[in-house]
Write an enzyme that holds these catalytic residues in place. Structure first.
Site, PDB file in Angstrom:
ATOM      1  N   LYS A  33      59.177  26.785  26.061  1.00 17.74           N
ATOM      2  CA  LYS A  33      58.862  27.144  27.452  1.00 17.74           C
ATOM      3  C   LYS A  33      59.862  28.177  27.982  1.00 17.74           C
ATOM      4  CE  LYS A  33      56.016  25.521  29.748  1.00 17.74           C
ATOM      5  NZ  LYS A  33      54.577  25.904  29.941  1.00 17.74           N
TER       6      LYS A  33
ATOM      7  N   TYR B  49      60.183  21.763  22.518  1.00 17.31           N
ATOM      8  CA  TYR B  49      59.273  22.014  23.647  1.00 17.31           C
ATOM      9  C   TYR B  49      59.941  22.875  24.715  1.00 17.31           C
ATOM     10  CZ  TYR B  49      57.145  21.221  28.220  1.00 17.31           C
ATOM     11  OH  TYR B  49      56.622  21.411  29.481  1.00 17.31           O
TER      12      TYR B  49
ATOM     13  N   THR C  18      58.672  24.776  33.474  1.00 22.65           N
ATOM     14  CA  THR C  18      59.194  23.419  33.647  1.00 22.65           C
ATOM     15  C   THR C  18      60.693  23.427  33.947  1.00 22.65           C
ATOM     16  OG1 THR C  18      59.694  21.401  32.400  1.00 22.65           O
ATOM     17  CG2 THR C  18      59.368  23.359  31.098  1.00 22.65           C
ATOM     18  N   ASP C  19      61.162  22.384  34.624  1.00 18.14           N
ATOM     19  CA  ASP C  19      62.602  22.273  34.882  1.00 18.14           C
ATOM     20  C   ASP C  19      63.387  22.020  33.591  1.00 18.14           C
ATOM     21  OD1 ASP C  19      61.828  19.637  34.423  1.00 18.14           O
ATOM     22  OD2 ASP C  19      62.655  18.830  36.284  1.00 18.14           O
ATOM     23  N   GLU C  20      62.661  21.643  32.508  1.00 10.23           N
ATOM     24  CA  GLU C  20      63.371  21.358  31.250  1.00 10.23           C
ATOM     25  C   GLU C  20      64.044  22.601  30.674  1.00 10.23           C
ATOM     26  OE1 GLU C  20      61.587  18.847  28.374  1.00 10.23           O
ATOM     27  OE2 GLU C  20      60.635  17.588  29.872  1.00 10.23           O
TER      28      GLU C  20
HETATM   29  P1  NAD Z   1      48.469  18.648  29.130  1.00 10.03           P
HETATM   30  O1  NAD Z   1      48.999  18.448  27.760  1.00 10.03           O
HETATM   31  O2  NAD Z   1      47.866  17.521  29.868  1.00 10.03           O
HETATM   32  O3  NAD Z   1      47.367  19.806  29.106  1.00 10.03           O
HETATM   33  C1  NAD Z   1      47.512  20.978  28.365  1.00 10.03           C
HETATM   34  C2  NAD Z   1      46.135  21.626  28.211  1.00 10.03           C
HETATM   35  O4  NAD Z   1      46.313  22.856  27.487  1.00 10.03           O
HETATM   36  C3  NAD Z   1      45.147  20.773  27.402  1.00 10.03           C
HETATM   37  O5  NAD Z   1      43.910  20.710  28.067  1.00 10.03           O
HETATM   38  C4  NAD Z   1      45.022  21.500  26.078  1.00 10.03           C
HETATM   39  O6  NAD Z   1      43.756  21.371  25.463  1.00 10.03           O
HETATM   40  C5  NAD Z   1      45.292  22.944  26.500  1.00 10.03           C
HETATM   41  N1  NAD Z   1      45.776  23.770  25.394  1.00 10.03           N
HETATM   42  C6  NAD Z   1      46.788  23.477  24.525  1.00 10.03           C
HETATM   43  N2  NAD Z   1      46.923  24.448  23.631  1.00 10.03           N
HETATM   44  C7  NAD Z   1      45.997  25.404  23.935  1.00 10.03           C
HETATM   45  C8  NAD Z   1      45.650  26.665  23.375  1.00 10.03           C
HETATM   46  N3  NAD Z   1      46.279  27.143  22.292  1.00 10.03           N
HETATM   47  N4  NAD Z   1      44.650  27.375  23.952  1.00 10.03           N
HETATM   48  C9  NAD Z   1      43.988  26.885  25.032  1.00 10.03           C
HETATM   49  N5  NAD Z   1      44.266  25.693  25.592  1.00 10.03           N
HETATM   50  C10 NAD Z   1      45.267  24.961  25.058  1.00 10.03           C
HETATM   51  O7  NAD Z   1      49.670  19.302  29.928  1.00 10.03           O
HETATM   52  P2  NAD Z   1      50.054  19.197  31.479  1.00 10.03           P
HETATM   53  O8  NAD Z   1      50.929  18.037  31.675  1.00 10.03           O
HETATM   54  O9  NAD Z   1      48.811  19.347  32.298  1.00 10.03           O
HETATM   55  O10 NAD Z   1      50.959  20.514  31.617  1.00 10.03           O
HETATM   56  C11 NAD Z   1      50.371  21.755  31.989  1.00 10.03           C
HETATM   57  C12 NAD Z   1      51.476  22.802  32.078  1.00 10.03           C
HETATM   58  O11 NAD Z   1      52.449  22.405  33.025  1.00 10.03           O
HETATM   59  C13 NAD Z   1      52.228  23.011  30.759  1.00 10.03           C
HETATM   60  O12 NAD Z   1      52.464  24.386  30.618  1.00 10.03           O
HETATM   61  C14 NAD Z   1      53.533  22.250  30.951  1.00 10.03           C
HETATM   62  O13 NAD Z   1      54.560  22.849  30.215  1.00 10.03           O
HETATM   63  C15 NAD Z   1      53.743  22.415  32.441  1.00 10.03           C
HETATM   64  N6  NAD Z   1      54.505  21.334  33.118  1.00 10.03           N
HETATM   65  C16 NAD Z   1      54.139  20.036  32.956  1.00 10.03           C
HETATM   66  C17 NAD Z   1      54.818  19.046  33.672  1.00 10.03           C
HETATM   67  C18 NAD Z   1      54.463  17.577  33.555  1.00 10.03           C
HETATM   68  O14 NAD Z   1      55.187  16.737  34.083  1.00 10.03           O
HETATM   69  N7  NAD Z   1      53.367  17.221  32.914  1.00 10.03           N
HETATM   70  C19 NAD Z   1      55.884  19.398  34.522  1.00 10.03           C
HETATM   71  C20 NAD Z   1      56.244  20.749  34.626  1.00 10.03           C
HETATM   72  C21 NAD Z   1      55.532  21.705  33.940  1.00 10.03           C
HETATM   73  O1  DAU Z   2      60.312  17.765  33.641  1.00 12.60           O
HETATM   74  C1  DAU Z   2      59.066  18.306  33.349  1.00 12.60           C
HETATM   75  C2  DAU Z   2      58.572  17.799  32.019  1.00 12.60           C
HETATM   76  O2  DAU Z   2      58.262  16.425  32.198  1.00 12.60           O
HETATM   77  C3  DAU Z   2      57.360  18.570  31.504  1.00 12.60           C
HETATM   78  O3  DAU Z   2      57.754  19.896  31.222  1.00 12.60           O
HETATM   79  C4  DAU Z   2      56.779  17.921  30.241  1.00 12.60           C
HETATM   80  O4  DAU Z   2      55.592  18.590  29.857  1.00 12.60           O
HETATM   81  C5  DAU Z   2      56.475  16.472  30.560  1.00 12.60           C
HETATM   82  O5  DAU Z   2      55.987  15.820  29.397  1.00 12.60           O
HETATM   83  C6  DAU Z   2      57.714  15.751  31.084  1.00 12.60           C
HETATM   84  O6  DAU Z   2      58.730  15.607  30.043  1.00 12.60           O
HETATM   85  P1  DAU Z   2      59.546  14.242  29.854  1.00 12.60           P
HETATM   86  O7  DAU Z   2      60.065  14.201  28.483  1.00 12.60           O
HETATM   87  O8  DAU Z   2      60.477  14.026  30.980  1.00 12.60           O
HETATM   88  O9  DAU Z   2      58.307  13.210  30.061  1.00 12.60           O
HETATM   89  P2  DAU Z   2      57.880  11.873  29.282  1.00 12.60           P
HETATM   90  O10 DAU Z   2      56.796  11.262  30.096  1.00 12.60           O
HETATM   91  O11 DAU Z   2      57.629  12.108  27.839  1.00 12.60           O
HETATM   92  O12 DAU Z   2      59.184  10.965  29.405  1.00 12.60           O
HETATM   93  C7  DAU Z   2      59.721  10.639  30.678  1.00 12.60           C
HETATM   94  C8  DAU Z   2      60.968   9.778  30.430  1.00 12.60           C
HETATM   95  O13 DAU Z   2      60.545   8.515  29.885  1.00 12.60           O
HETATM   96  C9  DAU Z   2      61.936  10.353  29.422  1.00 12.60           C
HETATM   97  O14 DAU Z   2      63.266  10.048  29.834  1.00 12.60           O
HETATM   98  C10 DAU Z   2      61.626   9.626  28.123  1.00 12.60           C
HETATM   99  C11 DAU Z   2      61.161   8.267  28.626  1.00 12.60           C
HETATM  100  N1  DAU Z   2      60.142   7.582  27.770  1.00 12.60           N
HETATM  101  C12 DAU Z   2      59.019   8.269  27.441  1.00 12.60           C
HETATM  102  C13 DAU Z   2      58.067   7.686  26.640  1.00 12.60           C
HETATM  103  C14 DAU Z   2      56.807   8.439  26.258  1.00 12.60           C
HETATM  104  C15 DAU Z   2      60.353   6.281  27.340  1.00 12.60           C
HETATM  105  O15 DAU Z   2      61.371   5.648  27.663  1.00 12.60           O
HETATM  106  N2  DAU Z   2      59.398   5.709  26.553  1.00 12.60           N
HETATM  107  C16 DAU Z   2      58.274   6.356  26.151  1.00 12.60           C
HETATM  108  O16 DAU Z   2      57.453   5.768  25.410  1.00 12.60           O
END
Ligand code: NAD
Ligand code: DAU
Length: 343
Positions: free
Chosen positions: A159, A155, A127-129
Site C-alpha cells: 500500500k 500488505y 491505509t494508516d498501516e
Molecule cells: P475487501 O478485501 O473487502 O475488498 C477488496 C475488493 O477488491 C474485493 O471485492 C476484491 O474482489 C477486489 N479486488 C481484489 N483484487 C482485485 C483486482 N486485481 N482487480 C479487481 N478487483 C480486485 O477490502 P476492503 O476492506 O473493502 O478494503 C478496500 C480498500 O480500503 C483497500 O484498498 C484497503 O487497503 C483499504 N483500507 C481498508 C481498511 C479496512 O479496515 N478494511 C482500512 C483502511 C483502508
Molecule cells: O488500519 C487499517 C487496516 O485495518 C486495513 O488497511 C486492512 O486492510 C485491514 O485488514 C485492517 O488491518 P488489521 O490487521 O488491523 O485488521 P485485522 O482485522 O486483521 O486485525 C485487527 C486486530 O485483531 C489485529 O491487532 C490482529 C488481531 N486479530 C485478528 C484476527 C483476524 C486477532 O487477534 N485474531 C484474529 O483472528
C-alpha cells in the site's frame, strides 16, 4: 452536475458501501464497479445495486491493461476511486506476491488509463498501516500526514508503494490525484477473516475466538459509512496532490472488542482463546484527523457503541447470516492454514 465515477473493488466491503452512498446521495451520478471478485467478494453484496439503472458492473481485473483501457474508452469516467486490493495482513504474510501485483501494478494500470483518457480525479484509498505502528506506552502520539512511511507487513508495504507511485504520477505527469489513509473499518458486509466479523461468526457457532498474543494491540475503529463520507468529501472539497488521514479517535484494544461482541451476543468470555501472535504485529494505530476536519469539515458521526450494535444486528439478520455462511464456504482452507498449529 452529473458525473460518472469508476469504483474499483466495489464488490468488497468498503467499495460497496461507497457505491451505495453515491447512488443514494448523488442522484445524478453514475457508478461503474470494476471488480474481479476474488475470494473476498460475495456477489450477493451487490444484489441491490445491480437493480439500479445508474450502476454498472464489470467483472475485470485491474491488472488487465487491455480490459481496463476498453472500459475507460467506453464509459469515460470523470472520477476513479481505487478500492481494489488484497487487503488482509495475515494473508500477505503467506503470499506477498499477489499483494504486490494487485496493490501496486493494478494501481499503475489504472493511472495509465487515467492519463490516456483524461480524468478530473484519481483517488487512492490507502491505509494508516503505511505509517507503521505506535508504542502502547505513548498515548500522546498520533499519525499525521507528515509521519514517515515505516511499514511492517507485505500488505502495508504494497500500500505504501502504491501511495508513492500515486504521488509520482502527480509530480511527473500532473495527474490530479488525492490519497486517503484510513484506520480500521467495521460494519455490515465485512469479510469474516477480519477481527470483528470473524469473532461474530465464531461466537455465533460457540467456537473458540482466536485472539493473537495477549490481545492488547490497539486499533482506531471507524464505522465504514464515515470512511466513505470522508472519501466523498475529499473528491468534492479536497486539494489535488494532497493526502488526508481519516480516523475515528476511537482506540480500543482487541480484547475489549472481543469482549464487547460476546456481551452483545450473550456468550461467555470463556470462548476467548489466546493463540500465537501475528508475525511483525503492529502495536497501536491512532490517526490524527485534524486536516480532514479543518479542510473538509469531515468528522465521524457514528459512535463505536452505535456502530458495533448496528454491525452485530446486521450479521444476526437472516440476510446477514446467509451472506456470512456463503463467505465462510470460501475460507475453509484459509482457516486451516492460518489457525491450525499456530505456534
Ligand atoms: P475487501 O478485501 O473487502 O475488498 C477488496 C475488493 O477488491 C474485493 O471485492 C476484491 O474482489 C477486489 N479486488 C481484489 N483484487 C482485485 C483486482 N486485481 N482487480 C479487481 N478487483 C480486485 O477490502 P476492503 O476492506 O473493502 O478494503 C478496500 C480498500 O480500503 C483497500 O484498498 C484497503 O487497503 C483499504 N483500507 C481498508 C481498511 C479496512 O479496515 N478494511 C482500512 C483502511 C483502508
Ligand atoms: O488500519 C487499517 C487496516 O485495518 C486495513 O488497511 C486492512 O486492510 C485491514 O485488514 C485492517 O488491518 P488489521 O490487521 O488491523 O485488521 P485485522 O482485522 O486483521 O486485525 C485487527 C486486530 O485483531 C489485529 O491487532 C490482529 C488481531 N486479530 C485478528 C484476527 C483476524 C486477532 O487477534 N485474531 C484474529 O483472528
Amino acid at each position: 452536475m452529473s458525473k460518472t465515477v469508476l469504483v474499483t473493488g466495489g464488490t468488497g466491503f468498503i467499495g460497496n458501501c461507497f457505491c451505495k452512498l453515491l447512488l443514494t446521495e448523488r442522484p445524478d451520478w453514475n457508478v461503474i464497479n470494476v471488480d474481479v471478485c476474488t475470494y473476498a467478494a460475495n456477489i450477493h453484496t451487490i444484489d441491490e445495486e445491480l437493480k439500479n439503472e445508474r450502476y454498472k458492473f464489470y467483472k475485470v481485473d485491474i491488472r488487465d491493461r487491455e480490459a481496463i483501457f476498453d472500459i475507460f474508452e467506453k464509459e469515460c469516467p470523470n472520477i476513479v476511486v481505487n478500492f481494489a486490493a488484497e487487503s488482509h495482513v495475515d494473508r500477505s504474510i503467506f503470499d506477498p506476491e499477489s499483494f504486490l501485483n494487485t496493490n501496486i501494478i493494478g494501481t499503475s494500470v489504472l493511472m495509465d488509463a487515467c492519463r490516456k483518457f483524461g480524468i478530473e480525479r484519481f483517488h487512492q484509498v490507502s491505509t494508516d498501516e503505511v505509517y507503521g505502528d505506535l508504542p502502547l506506552d505513548r498515548p500522546d502520539l498520533f499519525f499525521t500526514e507528515e509521519t514517515p512511511l515505516h511499514t511492517s507487513s507485505p500488505y502495508s508495504t504494497s500500500k505504501a508503494s502504491a501511495d508513492l507511485l500515486v504521488l509520482s504520477y502527480f509530480r511527473t505527469y500532473n495527474l490530479p490525484v488525492t490519497i486517503s489513509r484510513c484506520s480500521n473499518n467495521y460494519g455490515p458486509y465485512q469479510f469474516p477473516e477480519k477481527l470483528i466479523p470473524l469473532m461474530i461468526s465464531k461466537a455465533l457457532k460457540d467456537e473458540p475466538l482466536p485472539v493473537y498474543g495477549e490481545g492488547l494491540n490497539v486499533r482506531d475503529w471507524l464505522y465504514v459509512e464515515d470512511h466513505c463520507r470522508g472519501i466523498l468529501a475529499i473528491l468534492e472539497k479536497g486539494r489535488v496532490g494532497e493526502i488526508y488521514n481519516l480516523g475515528g479517535h476511537n482506540e480500543r484494544n482487541n480484547l475489549y472488542i472481543v469482549k464487547r461482541i460476546l456481551k452483545e451476543l450473550n456468550k461467555p468470555e470463556s470462548l476467548i482463546t489466546h493463540v500465537a501472535d501475528r508475525h511483525g504485529h503492529d502495536q497501536r494505530y491512532a490517526i490524527d484527523p485534524h486536516k480532514a476536519n479543518v479542510e473538509l469539515n469531515w468528522d465521524p458521526t457514528t459512535t463505536f457503541e452505535e456502530g458495533i450494535v448496528k454491525t452485530i444486528n446486521w450479521y444476526l439478520s437472516s440476510y446477514g447470516q446467509n451472506w456470512l455462511e456463503e463467505c465462510l464456504k470460501t475460507t475453509e482452507e484459509w482457516m486451516k492454514k492460518n489457525y491450525n498449529n499456530r505456534k
